[in-house]
Enzyme design. Structure first.
Site, PDB file in Angstrom:
ATOM      1  N   SER A   4       0.860  -1.190   0.000  1.00 23.97           N
ATOM      2  CA  SER A   4       0.000   0.000   0.000  1.00 23.97           C
ATOM      3  C   SER A   4       0.891   1.231   0.000  1.00 23.97           C
ATOM      4  CB  SER A   4      -0.863  -0.003   1.271  1.00 23.97           C
ATOM      5  OG  SER A   4      -1.417   1.281   1.508  1.00 23.97           O
ATOM      6  N   TYR A  35      -2.196  -1.857  10.302  1.00 25.83           N
ATOM      7  CA  TYR A  35      -2.242  -2.130   8.845  1.00 25.83           C
ATOM      8  C   TYR A  35      -0.977  -1.599   8.173  1.00 25.83           C
ATOM      9  CZ  TYR A  35      -4.050  -1.652   4.004  1.00 25.83           C
ATOM     10  OH  TYR A  35      -4.226  -1.697   2.638  1.00 25.83           O
TER      11      TYR A  35
HETATM   12  N1  LIG Z   1      -8.566  -0.831  -2.078  1.00 27.47           N
HETATM   13  C1  LIG Z   1      -7.613  -0.001  -1.765  1.00 27.47           C
HETATM   14  O1  LIG Z   1      -7.795   1.230  -1.781  1.00 27.47           O
HETATM   15  C2  LIG Z   1      -6.240  -0.530  -1.408  1.00 27.47           C
HETATM   16  C3  LIG Z   1      -5.198   0.406  -1.273  1.00 27.47           C
HETATM   17  C4  LIG Z   1      -3.929  -0.076  -0.942  1.00 27.47           C
HETATM   18  C5  LIG Z   1      -3.719  -1.420  -0.748  1.00 27.47           C
HETATM   19  N2  LIG Z   1      -4.746  -2.303  -0.875  1.00 27.47           N
HETATM   20  C6  LIG Z   1      -4.459  -3.720  -0.639  1.00 27.47           C
HETATM   21  O2  LIG Z   1      -4.889  -4.468  -1.745  1.00 27.47           O
HETATM   22  C7  LIG Z   1      -5.309  -5.767  -1.326  1.00 27.47           C
HETATM   23  C8  LIG Z   1      -6.735  -6.013  -1.827  1.00 27.47           C
HETATM   24  O3  LIG Z   1      -7.550  -4.951  -1.373  1.00 27.47           O
HETATM   25  P1  LIG Z   1      -9.105  -4.844  -1.748  1.00 27.47           P
HETATM   26  O4  LIG Z   1      -9.514  -3.435  -1.548  1.00 27.47           O
HETATM   27  O5  LIG Z   1      -9.371  -5.546  -3.028  1.00 27.47           O
HETATM   28  O6  LIG Z   1      -9.692  -5.657  -0.516  1.00 27.47           O
HETATM   29  P2  LIG Z   1     -10.995  -6.550  -0.345  1.00 27.47           P
HETATM   30  O7  LIG Z   1     -11.385  -6.423   1.082  1.00 27.47           O
HETATM   31  O8  LIG Z   1     -11.992  -6.228  -1.432  1.00 27.47           O
HETATM   32  O9  LIG Z   1     -10.422  -8.006  -0.652  1.00 27.47           O
HETATM   33  C9  LIG Z   1      -9.608  -8.695   0.243  1.00 27.47           C
HETATM   34  C10 LIG Z   1      -9.967 -10.154   0.141  1.00 27.47           C
HETATM   35  O10 LIG Z   1      -9.102 -10.891   1.018  1.00 27.47           O
HETATM   36  C11 LIG Z   1      -9.862 -11.926   1.578  1.00 27.47           C
HETATM   37  N3  LIG Z   1      -9.223 -12.392   2.817  1.00 27.47           N
HETATM   38  C12 LIG Z   1      -9.057 -11.700   3.975  1.00 27.47           C
HETATM   39  N4  LIG Z   1      -8.446 -12.477   4.878  1.00 27.47           N
HETATM   40  C13 LIG Z   1      -8.215 -13.676   4.283  1.00 27.47           C
HETATM   41  C14 LIG Z   1      -7.620 -14.893   4.722  1.00 27.47           C
HETATM   42  N5  LIG Z   1      -7.142 -15.031   5.974  1.00 27.47           N
HETATM   43  N6  LIG Z   1      -7.538 -15.929   3.852  1.00 27.47           N
HETATM   44  C15 LIG Z   1      -8.051 -15.810   2.590  1.00 27.47           C
HETATM   45  N7  LIG Z   1      -8.628 -14.678   2.133  1.00 27.47           N
HETATM   46  C16 LIG Z   1      -8.711 -13.628   2.973  1.00 27.47           C
HETATM   47  C17 LIG Z   1     -11.223 -11.290   1.851  1.00 27.47           C
HETATM   48  O11 LIG Z   1     -12.249 -12.264   2.041  1.00 27.47           O
HETATM   49  C18 LIG Z   1     -11.411 -10.441   0.607  1.00 27.47           C
HETATM   50  O12 LIG Z   1     -12.106 -11.139  -0.416  1.00 27.47           O
HETATM   51  C19 LIG Z   1      -5.199  -5.779   0.190  1.00 27.47           C
HETATM   52  O13 LIG Z   1      -3.985  -6.370   0.571  1.00 27.47           O
HETATM   53  C20 LIG Z   1      -5.216  -4.301   0.549  1.00 27.47           C
HETATM   54  O14 LIG Z   1      -4.547  -4.049   1.764  1.00 27.47           O
HETATM   55  C21 LIG Z   1      -6.009  -1.882  -1.205  1.00 27.47           C
END
Ligand SMILES: NC(=O)c1ccc[n+]([C@@H]2O[C@H](COP(=O)([O-])OP(=O)(O)OC[C@H]3O[C@@H](n4cnc5c(N)ncnc54)[C@H](O)[C@@H]3O)[C@@H](O)[C@H]2O)c1
Length: 258
Positions: A145, A158
């Site tokens: 991130s 986080y």
């Molecule tokens: N969306 C954003 O703005 C953003 C920004 C920076 C970083 N990220 C990172 O990108 C990645 C995806 O983000 P997103 O927004 O698509 O999130 P999201 O919440 O839509 O998806 C995350 C997925 O991970 C799954 N998950 C959580 N714990 C788990 C486990 N123990 N085993 C298996 N699956 C598990 C959840 O069920 C979910 O489907 C994450 O690592 C997040 O930190 C997202």
């Protein structure tokens, strides 16, 4: 449909979520075979069905698993090898958030977030490395991130895991480059995933409000669509990035300069 990762076999953790399912879709559009992993079985089935509907002939295997568990990681690698005979790409993407100020963060929430956001990346990498070493090639892409490299209040747990992912990625690159395995990190900025839509809706905002919002935290002044994060991941997975390892790719609409 293209062939940028034709016949490469890719595991995507958190594959039911916004960035994970967009990555699975783009990988299938470019000829990859995808193993989507998530602990949410219903959302996982939905994501796989959407990919099969939108990408004719898509090859998608789903595995319901908690990737914070080392035994699950080994099982996911074994299922992938059983299904496809090889593992070319690992996208460590599963993530959870925690909103405690550090002065109030509990040991339990530390353990949970470290388990998903950091240990799963280590366990999954360890599980796929033998197959990648055997084929003398592979690409591991760790989703971090922008908050890995900048600060804010209330998401210290986080942000600490996301910073640790960058160190993990560098070490993986040092250790595995001699074995033909590349390791890189991607740092998304504001990405409009269902997680953020649901959070906004709980505060009375619609998805459209977010989509049209004027964001002052990046030069683009808008949220990214998850596909705009998936494409850089695709590039790192492909042979187009054959000389890229140990790098941190910011996909943030120009955040550090505002
Ligand atoms: N969306 C954003 O703005 C953003 C920004 C920076 C970083 N990220 C990172 O990108 C990645 C995806 O983000 P997103 O927004 O698509 O999130 P999201 O919440 O839509 O998806 C995350 C997925 O991970 C799954 N998950 C959580 N714990 C788990 C486990 N123990 N085993 C298996 N699956 C598990 C959840 O069920 C979910 O489907 C994450 O690592 C997040 O930190 C997202």
């Amino acid at each position: 449909m293209g062939n940028r990762i034709k016949d490469k076999v890719a595991i995507v953790t958190g594959g039911a979520g916004g960035i994970g399912s967009a990555t699975g879709t783009v990988f299938c559009e470019e000829g990859g075979k995808v193993v989507l992993v998530d602990r949410d079985g219903v959302a996982l089935d939905d994501a796989a069905a959407r990919i099969r509907d939108t990408v004719p002939g898509a090859t998608v295997l789903t595995v319901i698993a908690d990737v914070a568990n080392e035994i699950s990681a080994a099982d996911i690698a074994a299922k992938t090898l059983d299904g496809f005979g090889r593992i070319d790409v690992l996208v460590n993407n599963a993530g959870i958030r925690s909103y405690s100020p550090l002065a109030e963060a509990s040991a339990q929430s530390w353990q949970e977030i470290l388990g998903v956001n950091l240990l799963s990346y280590a366990f999954m990498s360890k599980a796929v490395i033998p197959a990648m070493r055997a084929s003398r090639q592979g690409s591991i892409i760790n989703i971090s991130s922008t908050y890995a490299v900048t600060g804010r209040p209330s998401m210290g747990q986080y942000d600490a895991t996301k910073a640790a992912i960058l160190a993990l990625t560098r070490t993986l690159a040092f250790e595995e480059t001699p074995n033909g395995i590349r390791a890189n990190a991607v740092c998304p900025g504001f990405t409009l995933t269902p997680f953020h839509v649901a959070k906004a809706q709980a505060n009375g905002q619609s998805a459209e409000d977010l989509r049209t919002a004027d964001i002052d935290g990046c030069l683009m002044r808008r949220w990214a669509d998850p596909r705009e994060v998936a494409y850089p991941i695709l590039w790192l997975a492909s042979d187009e990035a054959s000389y890229i390892t140990a790098s941190t790719l910011m996909v943030d609409g120009g955040r550090p300069v505002v």
